[in-house]
Scaffold this active site. Structure first.
Site, short mmCIF file in Angstrom:
data_model
loop_
_atom_site.label_atom_id
_atom_site.label_comp_id
_atom_site.label_asym_id
_atom_site.label_seq_id
_atom_site.Cartn_x
_atom_site.Cartn_y
_atom_site.Cartn_z
N HIS A 113 -3.42 -31.28 6.85
CA HIS A 113 -3.34 -30.02 6.18
C HIS A 113 -4.26 -30.00 4.81
O HIS A 113 -4.99 -29.14 4.66
CB HIS A 113 -2.04 -29.88 5.86
CG HIS A 113 -1.48 -28.50 5.03
ND1 HIS A 113 -0.97 -27.68 5.80
CD2 HIS A 113 -1.63 -28.02 3.97
CE1 HIS A 113 -0.68 -26.44 5.08
NE2 HIS A 113 -0.99 -26.76 4.00
N GLU A 114 -3.98 -30.93 3.98
CA GLU A 114 -4.86 -30.87 2.67
C GLU A 114 -6.06 -31.24 2.81
O GLU A 114 -7.02 -30.62 1.95
CB GLU A 114 -4.16 -31.98 1.92
CG GLU A 114 -2.55 -31.64 1.23
CD GLU A 114 -2.40 -30.38 0.84
OE1 GLU A 114 -3.18 -29.82 -0.01
OE2 GLU A 114 -1.27 -29.82 1.08
N HIS A 133 -7.83 -27.68 3.48
CA HIS A 133 -7.74 -27.01 2.37
C HIS A 133 -9.26 -27.52 1.36
O HIS A 133 -10.02 -26.74 1.18
CB HIS A 133 -6.77 -27.09 1.45
CG HIS A 133 -5.45 -26.45 1.92
ND1 HIS A 133 -5.53 -24.93 2.42
CD2 HIS A 133 -4.36 -26.78 1.82
CE1 HIS A 133 -4.49 -24.61 2.58
NE2 HIS A 133 -3.65 -25.54 2.43
#
Length: 220
Positions: A25-26, A29
């Site tokens: 997820h990170e 980003h």
């Protein structure tokens, strides 16, 4: 989903799932921001899938205790984007989308194992992990789209709003955690807001993903 409800095996499944889900997820980003011209996360060592760089100790522990938590947010400087509004939306939404894709991959592998009739103890254990993996990633996908700061859903809504509205939204940001706690702790509010998302939307989306691959692999 509370700590006392977990077996030792399920706690191991959860720890592994969070390490993968939070990191991907990170990374989504960080990588998308980097591609749009912002190297802030890269300079801080966040352009990696290494869980140590992304896991927040308190946020991870809370996931075991109360069923939700967080990773360390990736720093993003939108002033480095050529088109901050469009790039901001894409960078924000790719985090939750990465969790949805992980859920899809997990379900694909789960039903592939069934289709191939892999029945060893290893594949049985791994299949049980995959069911857990799919559920948690679907939960993270929906949870992160809640339009409350500092969640991704809020950043998406913020970028979609007219420019003159954003200063008002910015004033509400410090109260995001308080609003969230109110919605969690006051049962009537919980039941018509976050309770609907976690109690109805998560099972519905997870069920749809399972149904798709069940029909693809099993019913043909």
């Amino acid at each position: 989903m509370l700590f006392q409800d977990f077996s030792i095996t399920e706690m191991i499944y959860l720890a592994l799932t969070l390490a993968i889900a939070f990191s991907v997820h990170e990374f989504a980003h960080a990588y998308s921001a980097f591609r749009f011209g912002d190297n802030t996360a890269a300079r801080q060592g966040r352009l990696t899938l290494n869980p140590i760089k992304h896991l927040d100790p308190i946020g991870t522990i809370l996931f075991f205790i109360v069923g939700f938590g967080w990773a360390r947010p990736v720093p993003v400087n939108r002033f480095n984007f050529k088109n901050p509004r469009v790039a901001g939306i894409i960078v924000s939404i790719l985090g939750p989308i990465s969790n949805l894709l992980l859920a899809v991959v997990g379900a694909f592998l789960y039903y592939l194992f069934i289709y191939l009739n892999l029945t060893s103890d290893f594949f049985y254990t791994f299949s049980e992990f995959l069911r857990f993996f799919v559920h948690i990633n679907v939960l993270l996908f929906i949870f992160n789209l809640i339009p409350l700061p500092p969640l991704d859903g809020y950043r998406i809504v913020e970028d979609l709003m007219p420019r003159q509205v954003r200063p008002t939204l910015a004033k509400l940001e410090p109260y995001g955690a308080i609003i969230f706690l109110v919605l969690i702790l006051i049962d009537p509010l919980y039941r018509v807001t976050i309770g609907v998302l976690l109690g109805e939307w998560v099972p519905a989306l997870g069920g749809a993903i399972h149904q798709f691959f069940f029909e693809l692999f099993i019913t043909r």
